[in-house]
Design a protein around this motif. Sequence first.
Motif, PDB file in Angstrom:
ATOM      1  N   UNK A 148       0.847  -1.196   0.000  1.00  0.00           N
ATOM      2  CA  UNK A 148       0.000   0.000   0.000  1.00  0.00           C
ATOM      3  C   UNK A 148       0.880   1.244   0.000  1.00  0.00           C
ATOM      4  N   UNK A 149       0.353   2.332  -0.535  1.00  0.00           N
ATOM      5  CA  UNK A 149       1.103   3.588  -0.435  1.00  0.00           C
ATOM      6  C   UNK A 149       1.087   4.120   0.995  1.00  0.00           C
ATOM      7  N   UNK A 150       0.328   3.472   1.889  1.00  0.00           N
ATOM      8  CA  UNK A 150       0.319   3.849   3.301  1.00  0.00           C
ATOM      9  C   UNK A 150       1.318   3.034   4.127  1.00  0.00           C
ATOM     10  N   UNK A 151       2.042   2.139   3.479  1.00  0.00           N
ATOM     11  CA  UNK A 151       3.054   1.370   4.210  1.00  0.00           C
ATOM     12  C   UNK A 151       4.194   2.301   4.626  1.00  0.00           C
ATOM     13  N   UNK A 187       8.587   6.505   3.704  1.00  0.00           N
ATOM     14  CA  UNK A 187       9.990   6.904   3.775  1.00  0.00           C
ATOM     15  C   UNK A 187      10.588   7.009   2.377  1.00  0.00           C
ATOM     16  N   UNK A 188      10.278   6.061   1.506  1.00  0.00           N
ATOM     17  CA  UNK A 188      10.873   6.049   0.180  1.00  0.00           C
ATOM     18  C   UNK A 188      10.520   7.301  -0.610  1.00  0.00           C
ATOM     19  N   UNK A 189       9.293   7.767  -0.495  1.00  0.00           N
ATOM     20  CA  UNK A 189       8.860   8.918  -1.283  1.00  0.00           C
ATOM     21  C   UNK A 189       9.293  10.246  -0.658  1.00  0.00           C
ATOM     22  N   UNK A 190       9.845  10.222   0.546  1.00  0.00           N
ATOM     23  CA  UNK A 190      10.162  11.473   1.241  1.00  0.00           C
ATOM     24  C   UNK A 190      11.345  12.216   0.629  1.00  0.00           C
ATOM     25  N   UNK A 191      12.248  11.496  -0.036  1.00  0.00           N
ATOM     26  CA  UNK A 191      13.413  12.137  -0.651  1.00  0.00           C
ATOM     27  C   UNK A 191      14.093  11.131  -1.567  1.00  0.00           C
ATOM     28  N   UNK A 192      15.109  11.594  -2.301  1.00  0.00           N
ATOM     29  CA  UNK A 192      15.844  10.693  -3.186  1.00  0.00           C
ATOM     30  C   UNK A 192      17.068  10.077  -2.514  1.00  0.00           C
ATOM     31  N   UNK A 193      17.312  10.454  -1.273  1.00  0.00           N
ATOM     32  CA  UNK A 193      18.542   9.965  -0.634  1.00  0.00           C
ATOM     33  C   UNK A 193      18.304   9.378   0.749  1.00  0.00           C
ATOM     34  N   UNK A 222      11.374   1.146  -3.789  1.00  0.00           N
ATOM     35  CA  UNK A 222      10.292   1.070  -4.769  1.00  0.00           C
ATOM     36  C   UNK A 222      10.852   1.453  -6.134  1.00  0.00           C
ATOM     37  N   UNK A 223      10.074   1.257  -7.179  1.00  0.00           N
ATOM     38  CA  UNK A 223      10.562   1.487  -8.535  1.00  0.00           C
ATOM     39  C   UNK A 223      10.279   2.943  -8.914  1.00  0.00           C
ATOM     40  N   UNK A 224      11.315   3.765  -8.887  1.00  0.00           N
ATOM     41  CA  UNK A 224      11.232   5.191  -9.219  1.00  0.00           C
ATOM     42  C   UNK A 224      11.977   5.449 -10.525  1.00  0.00           C
ATOM     43  N   UNK A 225      11.488   6.414 -11.304  1.00  0.00           N
ATOM     44  CA  UNK A 225      12.166   6.762 -12.557  1.00  0.00           C
ATOM     45  C   UNK A 225      11.875   8.215 -12.903  1.00  0.00           C
ATOM     46  N   UNK A 226      12.829   8.823 -13.575  1.00  0.00           N
ATOM     47  CA  UNK A 226      12.666  10.203 -14.027  1.00  0.00           C
ATOM     48  C   UNK A 226      11.719  10.256 -15.219  1.00  0.00           C
ATOM     49  N   UNK A 227      11.096  11.405 -15.444  1.00  0.00           N
ATOM     50  CA  UNK A 227      10.224  11.544 -16.612  1.00  0.00           C
ATOM     51  C   UNK A 227      11.024  11.611 -17.901  1.00  0.00           C
ATOM     52  N   UNK A 228      10.350  11.437 -19.006  1.00  0.00           N
ATOM     53  CA  UNK A 228      10.965  11.701 -20.295  1.00  0.00           C
ATOM     54  C   UNK A 228      11.194  13.214 -20.427  1.00  0.00           C
ATOM     55  N   UNK A 229      11.980  13.626 -21.400  1.00  0.00           N
ATOM     56  CA  UNK A 229      12.276  15.071 -21.537  1.00  0.00           C
ATOM     57  C   UNK A 229      11.038  15.956 -21.618  1.00  0.00           C
ATOM     58  N   UNK A 230       9.931  15.398 -22.137  1.00  0.00           N
ATOM     59  CA  UNK A 230       8.715  16.206 -22.240  1.00  0.00           C
ATOM     60  C   UNK A 230       7.813  16.079 -21.015  1.00  0.00           C
ATOM     61  N   UNK A 271      -2.018   4.879 -16.993  1.00  0.00           N
ATOM     62  CA  UNK A 271      -0.585   4.611 -16.965  1.00  0.00           C
ATOM     63  C   UNK A 271      -0.192   3.859 -15.700  1.00  0.00           C
ATOM     64  N   UNK A 272       0.829   3.000 -15.834  1.00  0.00           N
ATOM     65  CA  UNK A 272       1.372   2.297 -14.675  1.00  0.00           C
ATOM     66  C   UNK A 272       2.344   3.172 -13.884  1.00  0.00           C
ATOM     67  N   UNK A 273       2.488   4.430 -14.298  1.00  0.00           N
ATOM     68  CA  UNK A 273       3.397   5.359 -13.623  1.00  0.00           C
ATOM     69  C   UNK A 273       2.595   6.505 -13.000  1.00  0.00           C
ATOM     70  N   UNK A 274       2.932   6.839 -11.753  1.00  0.00           N
ATOM     71  CA  UNK A 274       2.272   7.933 -11.063  1.00  0.00           C
ATOM     72  C   UNK A 274       3.313   8.986 -10.658  1.00  0.00           C
ATOM     73  N   UNK A 275       3.027  10.227 -11.015  1.00  0.00           N
ATOM     74  CA  UNK A 275       3.937  11.328 -10.667  1.00  0.00           C
ATOM     75  C   UNK A 275       3.842  11.623  -9.173  1.00  0.00           C
ATOM     76  N   UNK A 276       5.012  11.816  -8.551  1.00  0.00           N
ATOM     77  CA  UNK A 276       5.080  12.152  -7.130  1.00  0.00           C
ATOM     78  C   UNK A 276       5.811  13.472  -6.966  1.00  0.00           C
ATOM     79  N   UNK A 277       5.161  14.462  -6.389  1.00  0.00           N
ATOM     80  CA  UNK A 277       5.753  15.799  -6.294  1.00  0.00           C
ATOM     81  C   UNK A 277       6.841  15.889  -5.237  1.00  0.00           C
TER      82      UNK A 277
END
Length: 557
Positions: free
Chosen positions: A114-117, A122-128, A135-143, A157-163
């Motif tokens: 769950x996204x409530x785990x 912790x994983x979504x709180x920062x990149x470091x 979890x499986x994170x990836x940068x967007x395409x140039x556009x 889409x199987x990808x969700x943007x996280x601010x």
Amino acid sequence: MTLTRLQHDDQLDWWRGAVIYQVYPRSFQDTDGDGIGDLQGVIDRLDYIASLNVDAIWLSPFFTSPMKDFGYDVSDYRGVDPMFGTLEDFDRLVEAAHARGLKVTIDQVLSHSSDQHPWFAESRSSRDNPKADWYVWADPRPDGAPPTNWQAIFGGSAWQWDTRRCQYYLHNFLVEQPDLNFRNPEVVEAILGEVRFWLERGVDGFRLDAVNFCTHGELKDNPPREEIAEGFIGVRPDNPYGYQQHIYDKTQPENLFFLERLRALLDEYPGTTSVGEVGDDDSLGVMAAYTQGGNRLHMAYSFNLLTDNADPRHLLETLEEMEARIGDGWPCWALGNHDITRLATRWGAEGHAARLRLYLAFLLTQRGSVCLYQGEELGLTEAELAFEQLVDPAGITFWPSYKGRDGCRSPMPWQADAPHGGFSRATPWLPVPDDHRGLAVDRQDGDPDSLLNATRDFLAFRRRHPALVKGEIRYHPLRDEVMCLERYHRGERLLVALNFSETPRELGAPRDVRALDDAPAMVNGTWQTGRFQLPPWGIAIAHCPDNSQPGHAIWHP
């Protein structure tokens, strides 16, 4: 015509040929009056389950969860959600089941949480942070578009943007179900630790949800699918998921390494088992790969028999292909579960007792283990629900072309004349259809001719004949819609004929065949010297002396 040989240890391999009764706890029995089934309800109904003559139960998820996907979005792998009870209730359930000779297997949702785990928080709180790569994170395409064209089974889409991270995360199912990164050794160790927790509590096995989704491949676009055919729950013309060949987003070779790690853990607890759910374009091949060699899964099942196609030619081709490919692996077969339209409706057997008996015999005479979904023993039909009654996110998203999974998840009808069919004293989370009341347990229990008692009788008969449980199998060519097969094991050789037709059939049989004295009433075919006679939707099972070498054909229908 196929032949498979297997060596096994009878004591530890209890799962080989076992019949596992799937309990969907939300809909089984409510004891606390909130309209939702609970673990105490399962405990209270264990005598009923044991009376079916099954070997084990499979509990669909009861873990702590926000319930966006009704428990398949886990926020605490070691917790029991309060709506179902407590860990102490679970421990009592295991003890009570074992006292009745029932093994206990539980669902494990390993590919995503769950996204409530707390891990994801912790994983979504920062990149470091320490769990940044869990979890499986990836940068967007140039556009700014998602990294790939991968689609989620539940739409979009199987990808969700996280601010927070300004990255996308992968979710093969709901947005609230982010995929764990099994390429990270720390994740694998953590997941194995969660599995060990339940092994230490005495569970006998695990049903592994969507197990081929645990690893992803290169971040490349999936190619388009040339033809959209029914298969896994997302592969439908109304769902963009079905428009792609899923080359990179699931079923990766690296997944085998995880399954080997998991098997090594289970081997530390002799007598435990695993059954993986596989959804793939080549599900039979994946079932074979995931169970071969004795160091991966014990068994696996797919959606190949969970389609609308009940044509005996299709069924026979599926089974023969599986036998040709699986080698020393082991299949598990199911004709229904919590994701699929009820069997009686899907295969056109509503109110048709003879057809339902035939389908039961078909399932229980195959080589492999069996999952039997709650209510199949009653012949429950798909519940018809209005849009405003739906709670399944898939049904709500794809209405009206796809009505979701609520129709197969309606509560068990225990008492025909009790409020809500005896499931709950409160309004249940899904309604109990009026036509299910006539199929209630108390109505069928005292009727010797009911499907419930036919199920009990046939499962007891199956237990008495090791050839039907663990025996080898040989298929014969389909003839006049009659499926013919042999099962044999340690000197016992049985002949089975299944008439998938509303027309009586007659076929040849060896002259030294003899009727089985203990065959239940639903085995209604008759034998006269050299001939089987089968009524419409009829079943014949007979004994033949095992006086030929393995692989030698003795039956020429």
